[in-house]
Design a protein around this motif. Structure first.
Motif, PDB file in Angstrom:
ATOM      1  N   LEU A   1       0.839  -1.200   0.000  1.00 45.04           N
ATOM      2  CA  LEU A   1       0.000   0.000   0.000  1.00 45.04           C
ATOM      3  C   LEU A   1       0.874   1.250   0.000  1.00 45.04           C
ATOM      4  O   LEU A   1       1.958   1.255   0.591  1.00 45.04           O
ATOM      5  CB  LEU A   1      -0.890   0.021   1.245  1.00 45.04           C
ATOM      6  CG  LEU A   1      -1.947  -1.081   1.375  1.00 45.04           C
ATOM      7  CD1 LEU A   1      -2.566  -1.044   2.763  1.00 45.04           C
ATOM      8  CD2 LEU A   1      -3.014  -0.921   0.319  1.00 45.04           C
ATOM      9  N   PRO A   2       0.424   2.334  -0.620  1.00 43.47           N
ATOM     10  CA  PRO A   2       1.153   3.603  -0.511  1.00 43.47           C
ATOM     11  C   PRO A   2       1.114   4.087   0.929  1.00 43.47           C
ATOM     12  O   PRO A   2       0.190   3.750   1.679  1.00 43.47           O
ATOM     13  CB  PRO A   2       0.365   4.551  -1.431  1.00 43.47           C
ATOM     14  CG  PRO A   2      -0.568   3.697  -2.210  1.00 43.47           C
ATOM     15  CD  PRO A   2      -0.788   2.446  -1.440  1.00 43.47           C
ATOM     16  N   ASP A   3       2.107   4.884   1.335  1.00 40.62           N
ATOM     17  CA  ASP A   3       2.119   5.338   2.725  1.00 40.62           C
ATOM     18  C   ASP A   3       0.978   6.310   3.021  1.00 40.62           C
ATOM     19  O   ASP A   3       0.657   6.555   4.183  1.00 40.62           O
ATOM     20  CB  ASP A   3       3.474   5.956   3.097  1.00 40.62           C
ATOM     21  CG  ASP A   3       3.900   7.055   2.140  1.00 40.62           C
ATOM     22  OD1 ASP A   3       3.086   7.438   1.286  1.00 40.62           O
ATOM     23  OD2 ASP A   3       5.047   7.524   2.248  1.00 40.62           O
ATOM     24  N   ASP A   4       0.349   6.856   1.981  1.00 45.74           N
ATOM     25  CA  ASP A   4      -0.814   7.718   2.175  1.00 45.74           C
ATOM     26  C   ASP A   4      -2.098   7.004   1.739  1.00 45.74           C
ATOM     27  O   ASP A   4      -3.016   7.623   1.191  1.00 45.74           O
ATOM     28  CB  ASP A   4      -0.650   9.020   1.387  1.00 45.74           C
ATOM     29  CG  ASP A   4      -0.610   8.784  -0.124  1.00 45.74           C
ATOM     30  OD1 ASP A   4      -0.334   7.625  -0.534  1.00 45.74           O
ATOM     31  OD2 ASP A   4      -0.869   9.729  -0.887  1.00 45.74           O
ATOM     32  N   PHE A   5      -2.179   5.689   1.986  1.00 44.53           N
ATOM     33  CA  PHE A   5      -3.270   4.891   1.425  1.00 44.53           C
ATOM     34  C   PHE A   5      -4.655   5.326   1.897  1.00 44.53           C
ATOM     35  O   PHE A   5      -5.659   5.055   1.236  1.00 44.53           O
ATOM     36  CB  PHE A   5      -3.052   3.399   1.700  1.00 44.53           C
ATOM     37  CG  PHE A   5      -3.295   2.956   3.114  1.00 44.53           C
ATOM     38  CD1 PHE A   5      -4.548   2.549   3.538  1.00 44.53           C
ATOM     39  CD2 PHE A   5      -2.250   2.918   4.025  1.00 44.53           C
ATOM     40  CE1 PHE A   5      -4.770   2.135   4.840  1.00 44.53           C
ATOM     41  CE2 PHE A   5      -2.459   2.494   5.329  1.00 44.53           C
ATOM     42  CZ  PHE A   5      -3.730   2.101   5.737  1.00 44.53           C
ATOM     43  N   GLU A   6      -4.745   6.011   3.035  1.00 40.76           N
ATOM     44  CA  GLU A   6      -6.058   6.510   3.469  1.00 40.76           C
ATOM     45  C   GLU A   6      -6.641   7.473   2.445  1.00 40.76           C
ATOM     46  O   GLU A   6      -7.855   7.489   2.198  1.00 40.76           O
ATOM     47  CB  GLU A   6      -5.936   7.206   4.829  1.00 40.76           C
ATOM     48  CG  GLU A   6      -5.908   6.253   6.014  1.00 40.76           C
ATOM     49  CD  GLU A   6      -6.005   6.985   7.327  1.00 40.76           C
ATOM     50  OE1 GLU A   6      -7.142   7.175   7.820  1.00 40.76           O
ATOM     51  OE2 GLU A   6      -4.954   7.387   7.856  1.00 40.76           O
ATOM     52  N   ASP A   7      -5.773   8.284   1.834  1.00 43.20           N
ATOM     53  CA  ASP A   7      -6.229   9.234   0.820  1.00 43.20           C
ATOM     54  C   ASP A   7      -6.205   8.627  -0.575  1.00 43.20           C
ATOM     55  O   ASP A   7      -7.185   8.692  -1.317  1.00 43.20           O
ATOM     56  CB  ASP A   7      -5.355  10.492   0.845  1.00 43.20           C
ATOM     57  CG  ASP A   7      -5.486  11.260   2.150  1.00 43.20           C
ATOM     58  OD1 ASP A   7      -6.615  11.313   2.686  1.00 43.20           O
ATOM     59  OD2 ASP A   7      -4.482  11.805   2.632  1.00 43.20           O
ATOM     60  N   SER A   8      -5.060   8.008  -0.937  1.00 41.48           N
ATOM     61  CA  SER A   8      -4.872   7.550  -2.316  1.00 41.48           C
ATOM     62  C   SER A   8      -5.657   6.289  -2.649  1.00 41.48           C
ATOM     63  O   SER A   8      -5.954   6.031  -3.815  1.00 41.48           O
ATOM     64  CB  SER A   8      -3.375   7.302  -2.581  1.00 41.48           C
ATOM     65  OG  SER A   8      -2.853   6.341  -1.689  1.00 41.48           O
ATOM     66  N   ILE A   9      -6.018   5.494  -1.646  1.00 44.94           N
ATOM     67  CA  ILE A   9      -6.754   4.251  -1.897  1.00 44.94           C
ATOM     68  C   ILE A   9      -8.182   4.320  -1.357  1.00 44.94           C
ATOM     69  O   ILE A   9      -9.155   4.134  -2.083  1.00 44.94           O
ATOM     70  CB  ILE A   9      -6.025   3.048  -1.269  1.00 44.94           C
ATOM     71  CG1 ILE A   9      -4.636   2.865  -1.896  1.00 44.94           C
ATOM     72  CG2 ILE A   9      -6.853   1.775  -1.434  1.00 44.94           C
ATOM     73  CD1 ILE A   9      -4.652   2.483  -3.353  1.00 44.94           C
ATOM     74  N   ILE A  10      -8.313   4.611  -0.067  1.00 44.61           N
ATOM     75  CA  ILE A  10      -9.636   4.543   0.569  1.00 44.61           C
ATOM     76  C   ILE A  10     -10.538   5.702   0.135  1.00 44.61           C
ATOM     77  O   ILE A  10     -11.650   5.490  -0.344  1.00 44.61           O
ATOM     78  CB  ILE A  10      -9.477   4.506   2.105  1.00 44.61           C
ATOM     79  CG1 ILE A  10      -8.711   3.246   2.526  1.00 44.61           C
ATOM     80  CG2 ILE A  10     -10.853   4.540   2.776  1.00 44.61           C
ATOM     81  CD1 ILE A  10      -8.359   3.195   3.992  1.00 44.61           C
ATOM     82  N   SER A  11     -10.059   6.942   0.281  1.00 46.41           N
ATOM     83  CA  SER A  11     -10.888   8.107  -0.044  1.00 46.41           C
ATOM     84  C   SER A  11     -11.223   8.177  -1.530  1.00 46.41           C
ATOM     85  O   SER A  11     -12.327   8.588  -1.909  1.00 46.41           O
ATOM     86  CB  SER A  11     -10.180   9.394   0.391  1.00 46.41           C
ATOM     87  OG  SER A  11      -9.997   9.418   1.783  1.00 46.41           O
ATOM     88  N   ARG A  12     -10.283   7.775  -2.382  1.00 49.20           N
ATOM     89  CA  ARG A  12     -10.499   7.875  -3.826  1.00 49.20           C
ATOM     90  C   ARG A  12     -11.326   6.714  -4.382  1.00 49.20           C
ATOM     91  O   ARG A  12     -11.622   6.684  -5.572  1.00 49.20           O
ATOM     92  CB  ARG A  12      -9.147   7.943  -4.543  1.00 49.20           C
ATOM     93  CG  ARG A  12      -8.378   9.228  -4.250  1.00 49.20           C
ATOM     94  CD  ARG A  12      -7.090   9.298  -5.013  1.00 49.20           C
ATOM     95  NE  ARG A  12      -6.298  10.457  -4.612  1.00 49.20           N
ATOM     96  CZ  ARG A  12      -5.082  10.735  -5.099  1.00 49.20           C
ATOM     97  NH1 ARG A  12      -4.543   9.939  -6.024  1.00 49.20           N
ATOM     98  NH2 ARG A  12      -4.420  11.805  -4.678  1.00 49.20           N
ATOM     99  N   ASN A  13     -11.637   5.745  -3.542  1.00 47.42           N
ATOM    100  CA  ASN A  13     -12.468   4.616  -3.967  1.00 47.42           C
ATOM    101  C   ASN A  13     -13.650   4.462  -3.013  1.00 47.42           C
ATOM    102  O   ASN A  13     -13.882   3.388  -2.452  1.00 47.42           O
ATOM    103  CB  ASN A  13     -11.638   3.328  -4.008  1.00 47.42           C
ATOM    104  CG  ASN A  13     -10.588   3.354  -5.101  1.00 47.42           C
ATOM    105  OD1 ASN A  13     -10.866   3.084  -6.266  1.00 47.42           O
ATOM    106  ND2 ASN A  13      -9.353   3.684  -4.727  1.00 47.42           N
TER     107      ASN A  13
END
Length: 385
Positions: free
Chosen positions: A167-179
């Motif tokens: 996971l990217p280190d900013d996965f809360e934004d780059s993965i969770i929020s964007r999906n």
């Protein structure tokens, strides 16, 4: 059947406790007496230093106030014990001149450490590989949530394995929020705790476990190593050269392979406390941890980290005992004061059989760790010759 003692296990040089049974030897005794696979032990000899390097690298990259990013040697020295730098930060950093550059800042009257150009290139390659595989990462996270009985996981548990999952280190934004059509965060009953869950439309999505893909491929092979009538419930087993298996253990493995299989994405149904029910629960737990390891970038994870998912995955058994009881599928190493488990079928001669771009970037950093000061010494000697 008589209970095997630690003495008996040592006599036969056999790490394999009979599957489905528990012996009087403790897990600590058993780990100390088991058969050690030299290939994985050599790999962990390198990894235990790599993990320390990564910890320092993360501290450096997390300090953007300097250009290039750097941290003071005093700061790292204060963290020496936490980072397990037994001989101090300065001594450790000097062991890896290809990764760390120590310099003195006359304006601040302090000594700092930054990453070398080579180490920065590797770090950028890993970040680029992760960003290029975000679709794969999303699928990986959906699968992890789908194995949970509630299709949800504590966010803090996911944080424990963000690097293992790629996971990217900013996965809360780059993965969770964007999906937001796939994931959502909800407040838990505990303060400052969030639950990551799948949206309603994603809860009924079906998946094929990694082991099931192997079964199809194995069944199509001419020289299939597993009985085709039993393969629908089997897992791949392999043992290191020199490891002797007693006849009783082989029979127990064959019996275990025939047990009904419930996939990691399927509902377990009613839990039965009979002997057959307990063995079924164990096989279900093995299916889950097998799939968990298959989802990781390097087919390995610390046992302590995967233990955070026990409740969510409804695993009532000791995770470490599962790995010890199935040495043909997993290898448990204790190098570096931590217990790390490898998925055997993912490796050959200490390397991942099916590598991915993120793994390849991390291996380049491992190569720099293994290089140590060797090339620097050669360059210095050639300079003076």
């Amino acid at each position: 059947m008589p209970i095997l003692t630690l003495k008996t296990i040592l006599k036969h040089q056999n790490p394999c406790r009979v599957i489905g049974s528990r012996f009087k030897t403790s897990s600590v005794q058993y780990v100390a007496s088991r058969f050690r696979d030299p290939t994985f032990e050599k790999l962990m000899d390198k990894y235990k230093n790599l993990l320390k390097v990564i910890a320092i690298q993360d501290l450096i990259l997390a300090n953007p106030t300097h250009n290039p990013p750097s941290v003071s040697l005093d700061f790292l020295s204060r963290l020496s014990q936490k980072l397990h730098l037994n001989r101090g930060a300065a001594s450790f950093l000097r062991k890896y001149p290809h990764i760390f550059h120590i310099f003195y800042d006359p304006n601040k009257f302090r000594t700092f450490c930054r990453l070398t150009d080579a180490a920065m290139r590797v770090s950028r390659q890993e970040a680029e590989a992760i960003n290029a595989s975000l679709d794969v990462v999303v699928d990986r996270l959906v699968r992890l949530l789908s194995m949970s009985t509630t299709k949800s996981l504590p966010l803090r548990a996911v944080f424990k394995v963000w690097r293992e999952l790629g996971l990217p280190d900013d996965f809360e934004d780059s993965i969770i929020s964007r999906n937001s059509h796939i994931f959502k965060l909800v407040d838990a009953h505990e303060p400052n705790t969030h639950i990551l869950t799948l949206t309603d439309e994603m809860r009924d999505k079906s998946f094929v476990a990694c082991v099931e893909n192997w079964r199809v491929m194995e069944c199509c092979r001419e020289n299939c190593a597993v009985d085709r009538t039993e393969i629908r419930c089997s897992f791949k087993h392999s043992y290191p050269p020199g490891m002797r298996l007693v006849r009783d253990f082989k029979a127990k493995v064959k019996e275990w392979q025939r047990l009904p299989y419930v996939g990691p994405y399927e509902e377990m149904g009613e839990k039965k406390r009979s002997k057959a029910g307990i063995m079924g629960l164990e096989k279900r737990a093995v299916a889950i941890v097998h799939e968990f390891l298959s989802l990781t970038v390097e087919r390995m994870v610390e046992v302590e980290k995967i233990s955070h998912f026990r409740k969510s995955f409804a695993i009532d058994l000791n995770i470490r005992d599962l790995f010890l009881d199935h040495p043909g599928m997993f290898y448990l190493s204790t190098k570096g004061k931590r217990h790390t488990v490898f998925l055997r079928e993912g490796y050959e001669r200490g390397c991942l059989i099916d590598p991915n771009p993120v793994y390849n970037a991390r291996r380049k950093l491992l190569d720099l760790v293994v290089l140590g000061r060797h090339a620097m010494l050669i360059n210095n000697e050639s300079r003076w010759s």
